[in-house]
Design an enzyme around this catalytic site. Structure first.
Site, mmCIF file in Angstrom:
data_model
loop_
_atom_site.group_PDB
_atom_site.id
_atom_site.type_symbol
_atom_site.label_atom_id
_atom_site.label_comp_id
_atom_site.label_asym_id
_atom_site.label_seq_id
_atom_site.Cartn_x
_atom_site.Cartn_y
_atom_site.Cartn_z
ATOM 1 N N SER A 121 -38.027 -10.347 -45.819
ATOM 2 C CA SER A 121 -37.547 -10.585 -44.459
ATOM 3 C C SER A 121 -37.233 -9.277 -43.754
ATOM 4 C CB SER A 121 -36.282 -11.444 -44.521
ATOM 5 O OG SER A 121 -35.829 -11.771 -43.237
ATOM 6 N N PRO A 122 -37.432 -9.231 -42.426
ATOM 7 C CA PRO A 122 -37.015 -8.030 -41.685
ATOM 8 C C PRO A 122 -35.500 -7.883 -41.724
ATOM 9 C CG PRO A 122 -37.666 -9.789 -40.181
ATOM 10 C CD PRO A 122 -38.034 -10.246 -41.547
ATOM 11 N N CYS A 125 -32.439 -4.962 -40.555
ATOM 12 C CA CYS A 125 -32.139 -3.693 -39.898
ATOM 13 C C CYS A 125 -31.553 -2.696 -40.893
ATOM 14 C CB CYS A 125 -31.163 -3.911 -38.748
ATOM 15 S SG CYS A 125 -31.916 -4.706 -37.319
ATOM 16 N N ALA A 168 -36.300 -4.318 -37.337
ATOM 17 C CA ALA A 168 -36.593 -4.352 -35.905
ATOM 18 C C ALA A 168 -36.940 -2.944 -35.424
ATOM 19 C CB ALA A 168 -35.398 -4.897 -35.138
ATOM 20 N N GLN A 213 -42.021 -5.470 -37.268
ATOM 21 C CA GLN A 213 -41.326 -6.344 -36.340
ATOM 22 C C GLN A 213 -40.997 -5.537 -35.092
ATOM 23 O OE1 GLN A 213 -37.091 -7.603 -36.440
ATOM 24 N NE2 GLN A 213 -37.897 -9.652 -36.854
ATOM 25 N N TYR A 235 -31.640 -11.127 -28.796
ATOM 26 C CA TYR A 235 -32.297 -9.952 -28.232
ATOM 27 C C TYR A 235 -33.063 -10.365 -26.978
ATOM 28 C CZ TYR A 235 -30.943 -7.592 -32.557
ATOM 29 O OH TYR A 235 -30.223 -7.061 -33.588
ATOM 30 N N ARG A 259 -40.713 -14.235 -34.586
ATOM 31 C CA ARG A 259 -39.440 -14.731 -35.112
ATOM 32 C C ARG A 259 -38.664 -15.377 -33.981
ATOM 33 N NH1 ARG A 259 -35.163 -12.533 -39.549
ATOM 34 N NH2 ARG A 259 -36.747 -13.561 -40.818
ATOM 35 N N GLY A 280 -34.396 -12.061 -47.882
ATOM 36 C CA GLY A 280 -33.738 -10.875 -47.365
ATOM 37 C C GLY A 280 -32.782 -10.253 -48.343
ATOM 38 N N ARG A 281 -31.537 -10.707 -48.329
ATOM 39 C CA ARG A 281 -30.517 -10.073 -49.157
ATOM 40 C C ARG A 281 -30.834 -10.151 -50.642
ATOM 41 N NH1 ARG A 281 -25.769 -12.588 -45.433
ATOM 42 N NH2 ARG A 281 -27.564 -13.868 -44.826
#
Length: 371
Positions: free
Chosen positions: A22-23, A25, A59, A101, A186, A232, A325-326
């Site tokens: 997963s994207p 930051c 991002a 992304q 965003y 997304r 992700g995590r």
């Protein structure tokens, strides 16, 4: 064959499996130029080496004022393109595929990054410290951030052109796919939602989808017919009067018409202080609605942490890929461990790591125990 380790083809690109990074930051461009560094090469290559079917970057801003923080990565100039090319080369060298992304943070831009040890969190960086005036659907701020400037129509047209230009640079840099960040409050999401877009011009009301759809259409033209395009979304705004998954499914149909291949379903992020429970797989139902009603492939994300959970999401038909992700930050070899747990033949392997995987099925063969 497991669902998680069944290949997925979008346009002309086949991804070896459906366990995708997963994207997330990183705020790691310490010189504030938006150029990625050796740190990013190591960071993204580790997931490819760990067997992820697709690695999606953090991002990456399409304009300087589109950054979330001053330390964000960018793709608004050629020096950034050259820097990203070293990252895609590192991922490809270990057999992986990588997507960028592309994002514009809108009114949520220009904040302190809030990493451990930083003095500030969830506040705007003053201009004298490297911050900037942000752009929004209106002049209403996000939480305690500095108020944005209400974007003019010409400025929103410029944002569309910036997404297309950055997408062209992404292809030049060697990315295998492009994702647009239309979620989490965003700019693309801010214009999309009736909660934050109460404009009375052509970008409001019935034109709330205009910015996201126009950006997607422009990017499709910029990247050609072969490169997969993902978007997304926040399938649920998680705000009173906001969009729900059925609204997002209708949007997905429009996105499909302009050349979007997969909708990556997250949620929330639109307004400060939103209250929702992040139980395991909490965003999967939204992905399922968008997939069924929107008639477009989806990815599910959000507290998907173990192999059998991810497998079930795919077997149930809730999504076509899972974004991890995590769990992948904690274990960059999450995909390999999942393959071993699911006893998945044909899973991606790194033969040089055979000592760690002896006795398990990899690439359809049992790795021998060395004598």
């Amino acid at each position: 064959m497991t669902a998680l380790f069944t290949p997925l083809t979008l346009r002309g690109t086949t991804f070896a499996n459906r366990a995708w990074t997963s994207p997330m930051c990183m705020y790691a461009c310490e010189d504030r130029t938006g150029r990625v560094t050796a740190w990013h090469r190591a960071h993204y290559a580790q997931f490819a080496l760990g067997g992820a079917g697709l690695v999606v970057t953090e991002a990456t801003a399409v304009l300087p004022e589109g950054r979330v923080t001053p330390q964000d990565a960018g793709l608004w100039n050629d020096s950034q393109t050259a820097a990203w090319a070293t990252v895609t080369e590192a991922v490809h060298a270990v057999g992986g595929k990588i997507a960028v992304q592309l994002a514009h943070a809108g009114r949520k831009g220009g904040k302190y990054r809030g990493l451990p040890g930083d003095a500030h969190r969830n506040r705007s960086v003053p201009v004298e410290e490297g911050g900037w005036s942000t752009l929004g659907a209106s002049d209403e701020p996000f939480g305690d951030y500095a108020p944005p400037r209400s974007a003019t129509g010409d400025e929103l047209d410029q944002v569309v052109r910036a997404f297309a230009a950055s997408a062209r640079r992404a292809v030049e840099a060697g990315f295998d796919a492009i994702e647009l960040h239309g979620a989490h409050g965003y700019l693309l999401h801010e214009l999309l939602s009736p909660v934050t877009n109460r404009r009375e011009d052509d970008w409001g009301g019935g034109g709330r989808e205009r910015l996201l759809v126009a950006a997607a259409a422009a990017v499709r033209v910029a990247i050609g017919d072969e490169v997969p395009l993902l978007v997304r979304v926040s399938a649920e705004d998680v705000a009173p009067g906001g969009l729900d998954a059925h609204d997002t499914a209708r949007l997905a149909r429009r996105l499909r018409e302009v050349g979007v291949d997969l909708v990556d379903c997250s949620s929330g992020g639109l307004v400060a202080g939103a209250d929702y429970s992040e139980e395991p797989g909490y965003q999967v139902p939204g992905a399922a609605v968008v997939r069924t009603e929107g008639g477009v492939p989806t990815a599910a994300v959000g507290r998907i942490t173990d192999a059998w959970q991810a497998e079930q999401v795919l077997r149930d038909g809730s999504a076509d890929a899972v974004m991890i992700g995590r769990a992948m930050l904690r274990d960059p070899h999450w995909a390999r461990h999942a393959a071993a747990e699911l006893d998945a033949p044909g899973a991606p392997v790194e033969p040089r790591y055979y000592r760690a995987w002896r006795g398990t099925v990899l690439d359809g063969l049992t790795v021998p125990t060395p004598v």
